[in-house]
Design a protein around this motif. Structure first.
Motif, PDB file in Angstrom:
ATOM      1  N   GLY A 560       1.094  -1.293  -0.239  1.00  0.00           N
ATOM      2  CA  GLY A 560      -0.017   0.130   0.011  1.00  0.00           C
ATOM      3  C   GLY A 560       0.779   1.512   0.339  1.00  0.00           C
ATOM      4  N   GLU A 561       0.854   2.044  -0.004  1.00  0.00           N
ATOM      5  CA  GLU A 561       1.065   3.656   0.937  1.00  0.00           C
ATOM      6  C   GLU A 561       1.813   3.490   2.295  1.00  0.00           C
ATOM      7  OE1 GLU A 561       0.660   5.883  -1.742  1.00  0.00           O
ATOM      8  OE2 GLU A 561      -0.762   4.599  -3.324  1.00  0.00           O
ATOM      9  N   VAL A 562       2.878   3.327   1.857  1.00  0.00           N
ATOM     10  CA  VAL A 562       4.082   4.160   2.724  1.00  0.00           C
ATOM     11  C   VAL A 562       5.043   4.361   2.428  1.00  0.00           C
ATOM     12  CG1 VAL A 562       6.177   1.957   4.388  1.00  0.00           C
ATOM     13  CG2 VAL A 562       3.953   0.834   3.009  1.00  0.00           C
ATOM     14  N   THR A 563       4.450   5.636   3.936  1.00  0.00           N
ATOM     15  CA  THR A 563       5.677   6.819   4.709  1.00  0.00           C
ATOM     16  C   THR A 563       6.772   6.388   5.119  1.00  0.00           C
ATOM     17  OG1 THR A 563       3.986   6.765   6.474  1.00  0.00           O
ATOM     18  CG2 THR A 563       3.441   7.364   4.521  1.00  0.00           C
ATOM     19  N   VAL A 564       7.681   6.681   4.593  1.00  0.00           N
ATOM     20  CA  VAL A 564       9.175   7.095   5.705  1.00  0.00           C
ATOM     21  C   VAL A 564       9.496   8.484   5.491  1.00  0.00           C
ATOM     22  CG1 VAL A 564      11.724   5.996   4.453  1.00  0.00           C
ATOM     23  CG2 VAL A 564       9.294   4.320   3.980  1.00  0.00           C
ATOM     24  N   SER A 565      10.253   8.894   6.493  1.00  0.00           N
ATOM     25  CA  SER A 565      10.894  10.180   6.564  1.00  0.00           C
ATOM     26  C   SER A 565      11.869  10.004   5.032  1.00  0.00           C
ATOM     27  CB  SER A 565      11.062   9.982   8.461  1.00  0.00           C
ATOM     28  OG  SER A 565      10.532   9.817   8.612  1.00  0.00           O
ATOM     29  N   ALA A 566      12.112  11.224   5.776  1.00  0.00           N
ATOM     30  CA  ALA A 566      13.264  10.677   4.823  1.00  0.00           C
ATOM     31  C   ALA A 566      14.561  10.436   5.480  1.00  0.00           C
ATOM     32  CB  ALA A 566      13.823  12.768   4.198  1.00  0.00           C
ATOM     33  N   GLY A 567      15.837  10.641   4.654  1.00  0.00           N
ATOM     34  CA  GLY A 567      17.102   9.902   5.265  1.00  0.00           C
ATOM     35  C   GLY A 567      16.623   8.220   6.632  1.00  0.00           C
ATOM     36  N   GLU A 568      15.821   7.718   5.797  1.00  0.00           N
ATOM     37  CA  GLU A 568      15.360   7.099   6.433  1.00  0.00           C
ATOM     38  C   GLU A 568      15.230   5.553   6.110  1.00  0.00           C
ATOM     39  OE1 GLU A 568      11.474   6.156   8.290  1.00  0.00           O
ATOM     40  OE2 GLU A 568      12.766   7.701  10.679  1.00  0.00           O
ATOM     41  N   SER A 569      15.396   4.573   6.289  1.00  0.00           N
ATOM     42  CA  SER A 569      15.549   3.340   5.476  1.00  0.00           C
ATOM     43  C   SER A 569      14.406   2.229   4.993  1.00  0.00           C
ATOM     44  CB  SER A 569      16.730   2.306   5.089  1.00  0.00           C
ATOM     45  OG  SER A 569      18.043   3.260   4.524  1.00  0.00           O
ATOM     46  N   ILE A 570      13.628   1.453   4.032  1.00  0.00           N
ATOM     47  CA  ILE A 570      12.818   0.767   4.904  1.00  0.00           C
ATOM     48  C   ILE A 570      13.468  -0.657   3.362  1.00  0.00           C
ATOM     49  CG2 ILE A 570      11.753   1.683   2.935  1.00  0.00           C
ATOM     50  CD1 ILE A 570       8.832   1.060   5.238  1.00  0.00           C
ATOM     51  N   THR A 571      13.017  -2.104   4.263  1.00  0.00           N
ATOM     52  CA  THR A 571      13.074  -3.150   3.387  1.00  0.00           C
ATOM     53  C   THR A 571      11.584  -3.690   2.726  1.00  0.00           C
ATOM     54  OG1 THR A 571      15.296  -3.390   4.301  1.00  0.00           O
ATOM     55  CG2 THR A 571      13.887  -5.080   3.037  1.00  0.00           C
ATOM     56  N   PHE A 572      11.229  -4.092   1.890  1.00  0.00           N
ATOM     57  CA  PHE A 572       9.768  -5.199   1.377  1.00  0.00           C
ATOM     58  C   PHE A 572      10.547  -6.463   1.400  1.00  0.00           C
ATOM     59  CE2 PHE A 572       9.401  -0.542   0.566  1.00  0.00           C
ATOM     60  CZ  PHE A 572       8.176   0.057   0.683  1.00  0.00           C
ATOM     61  N   THR A 573       9.447  -7.018   1.821  1.00  0.00           N
ATOM     62  CA  THR A 573       9.936  -8.625   1.619  1.00  0.00           C
ATOM     63  C   THR A 573       8.402  -9.020   0.573  1.00  0.00           C
ATOM     64  OG1 THR A 573      10.183  -8.264   3.369  1.00  0.00           O
ATOM     65  CG2 THR A 573       9.444 -10.565   2.464  1.00  0.00           C
ATOM     66  N   ILE A 574       9.508 -10.169  -0.445  1.00  0.00           N
ATOM     67  CA  ILE A 574       8.312 -10.050  -1.491  1.00  0.00           C
ATOM     68  C   ILE A 574       8.396 -12.160  -1.880  1.00  0.00           C
ATOM     69  CG2 ILE A 574       7.703 -10.955  -4.296  1.00  0.00           C
ATOM     70  CD1 ILE A 574      10.019  -8.256  -3.716  1.00  0.00           C
TER      71      ILE A 574
END
Length: 652
Positions: A560-574
């Motif tokens: 969906g619509e995932v929000t992330v703050s500037a400079g942060e990192s995020i990982t997606f799993t498929i």
């Protein structure tokens, strides 16, 4: 070191009476002293004669040898006086010969605090002559036995006895000896263990050659088994005294004797079994000085006999009061001079032992040449009582407990002995890590410095608590600090987490309002020895959206619509579903291959990620789609596809 207290207590009246030929009969006469085991005080009584303030007086003396002011027990024309003590009711009976109207015996009960417990008690009256009055505790421990020589018939002397109960009531008189004319004087002691009395007396039937010292046992019903000869004395006016040794159940008798060769008087003694048979004869003094008027006491604490007596040197015109200490087996252990002021007239010593801690008080007459009358004098012999002060520490802290005078240093030395009556100041000094909390067993509970009077064994506790320090936090808008506050023991540590809200980052962390730490997300205080503060500020950041989606046949997480703050990192799993395999992953519209994880690092813009899955067409035995260890999706086909008309192998 021997502690000595000496007082000269004159009678209340300050009238100066002209010197008479019999001046030694003026003032104090016949002092006696007894110890209260329960209250641990001495009571001395004496008669005062020919002063205009005549009567019987008492003086309370504490176990340190400190005397109170004298108090008048009764106004009378007194003769001999004596007293005894019973622990039942903690009381004394004072008896005296009253010569106001003829001869009578009266008494009064007195508490160990000096208060009168009875009116004047008439014990015997209307006698022509009474002498040699004695009183001892009865064998039942609840009453007193009074004995005296009485010439009421004018036909010779009889020996009488009477019991005085602890409330002052009287038994009937007992005629002990119908013919006691040959008895010069006597003394009596109580054997509470076997229920007997031993009367020792001086018999003058052999005069003018010598007198005989006899003993006679009486049971509680005052039946006698007959007299037993103890010794002969060439002192025709011999004085004697007897005491009971409860430790060995024996008696010691002492008397004065005359030695013709040296032309002097000496003190003799004998130790008797409880059946009055002689076990050992003693030469207590044996010199050219003249020693008379002995009085003996037994000290159950020191296991010694103490014999007080007067020693005169007529040639020099001087006299002393001395005390000889004798062990239970009859060994002379030493002589102590009570009064060696070289006064000619020192008379009638009486001694009592403090069985609580092993010292004695001696009282005696001391002639005052200026006022021409006898004064009351006393002296404490032996060491003061010593009491143990014990200290223990409790609590989770620690410190040092010390005393003034020195003795306690706890630390290492947590108990010490102090002389009776010593004022000991206790100081509780906490270590750097601790705080003083309280005393237990002292009056000033919450003060770290306190004084205690050592009048008995004392036990005190000192509580020290480990210091604790507050660490308080404050977080600005956009985040929080966990925990919000903490109490930390001395030397301990505490970690805090600085957590920004979504859309915020840590801007700065400041310790104790002075020391900036930068944008850290944790901070730990170590070796805490004082309070601290921790504050954090946060700043708002840009927020970006990553649109995550997947086709049929699998999932992407998060989606969906995932929000992330500037400079942060995020990982997606498929993840592919059963019967499907991952065919492609597109990031921002670009195919990046078949990966089962993808991380957006240092996000600075919006993004999209799309996972594409396809059905597995190899239904006859092809391998299922699986996730490789490198994250790459692989399909392996091992059989030819029959229906397609194709004879080739399909390999990824």
């Amino acid at each position: 070191m021997m502690k000595v207290y000496k007082v000269f207590l004159s009678v209340v009246s300050a009238i100066i009476i002209p010197f008479l030929a019999n001046a030694q009969d003026m003032g104090v006469s016949s002092p006696k002293v007894v110890f209260s085991e329960k209250s641990q005080v001495f009571l001395s009584v004496y008669s005062v004669r020919n002063t205009g303030n005549d009567g019987v007086f008492g003086v309370l003396i504490n176990r340190r040898g400190e005397a109170n002011s004298p108090f008048k027990i009764v106004e009378s024309n007194p003769g001999d006086v004596d007293l005894a003590y019973i622990s039942n009711g903690d009381r004394f009976l004072v008896v005296y010969i009253d010569k106001t109207n003829g001869f009578s015996i009266t008494g009064r009960l007195i508490g160990s605090d000096g208060k009168f417990l009875s009116d004047i008690i008439s014990i015997s009256s209307n006698s022509f002559g009474i002498s040699n009055l004695k009183v001892v505790p009865a064998v039942d421990g609840n009453s007193f036995l009074v004995m005296w020589l009485d010439n009421r018939t004018r036909m010779g002397t009889q020996l009488y006895a009477r019991f005085v109960l602890s409330d002052g009531s009287l038994s009937n008189e007992i005629l002990v000896e119908s013919d006691a004319s040959s008895i010069v004087r006597f003394d009596i002691s109580t054997d509470v263990d076997n229920g007997n009395y031993l009367m020792t007396y001086v018999d003058n039937l052999q005069m003018p050659y010598f007198t005989v010292i006899y003993g006679k046992l009486f049971d509680s019903g005052f039946k006698s088994s007959g007299e037993i000869k103890i010794a002969e004395s060439y002192d025709i006016d011999s004085h004697l005294s007897v005491t009971y040794n409860r430790n060995q159940q024996r008696y010691m008798v002492v008397w004065s004797d005359f030695t013709a060769g040296s032309n002097s008087y000496n003190i003799k003694g004998a130790i008797l079994n409880n059946n009055a048979t002689t076990l050992l004869n003693l030469d207590i003094t044996n010199d050219t000085s003249s020693s008379r008027f002995p009085d003996v006491s037994y000290n159950i604490y020191s296991r010694n006999y103490a014999v007080a007596y007067k020693t005169s040197k007529p040639q020099a015109g001087t006299s002393n009061i001395n005390v000889t200490y004798i062990s239970e087996n009859g060994q002379v252990k030493g002589v102590v001079s009570v009064d060696d002021t070289n006064t000619l007239f020192l008379n009638n010593p009486s001694i009592a032992s403090n069985g609580f801690c092993g010292n004695e008080v001696v009282v005696y007459e001391n002639y005052d040449v200026n006022n021409k009358q006898n004064l009351f004098s006393m002296k404490l012999l032996g060491d003061l009582c010593r009491f143990k002060l014990s200290v223990s520490k409790k609590g989770d802290g620690d410190g040092v407990v010390s005393s003034n005078p020195a003795g306690i240093d706890c630390g290492d030395k947590c108990s010490a002995l102090f002389d009776d009556g010593t004022k000991v100041t206790i100081s509780a000094l906490p270590l750097e890590s601790s705080l003083f909390s309280s005393f237990t067993g002292m009056e000033c509970v919450n003060e770290p410095v306190c004084t205690i009077n050592m009048d008995s064994d004392k036990y005190i506790e000192v509580e020290f608590l480990l210091k604790t320090f507050n660490i308080t936090t404050s977080a600005g808008q956009g985040g929080r600090i966990q925990p919000e506050s903490a109490k930390v023991e001395y030397g301990g540590e505490q970690r805090f987490d600085i957590i920004p809200d979504n859309g915020y980052v840590v801007e700065n962390v400041i310790v104790d309002d002075l020391y900036p730490q930068g944008p850290v997300t944790t901070y730990t205080f170590t070796n805490v020895t004082s309070p601290h503060t921790l504050s954090a500020t946060f700043k708002q950041t840009n927020v970006y959206t990553i649109h995550a989606s997947a086709s049929e046949g699998g999932t992407i997480y998060p989606s969906g619509e995932v929000t992330v703050s500037a400079g942060e990192s995020i990982t997606f799993t498929i993840t592919a579903s059963n019967g499907y395999y991952l065919s492609a992953v597109e990031v921002d519209g670009m195919d990046i291959g078949r990966v089962n994880q993808y991380t957006f690092e240092d996000v600075q813009s919006d993004h999209t990620i799309f996972a594409k899955f396809e059905a597995d067409l190899n239904e006859d035995g092809g391998k299922e789609v699986f996730q490789g260890n490198e994250g790459v999706t692989t399909t392996v086909v091992n059989q030819r596809e029959e229906s397609s008309g194709c004879s080739c192998d399909l390999i990824e």
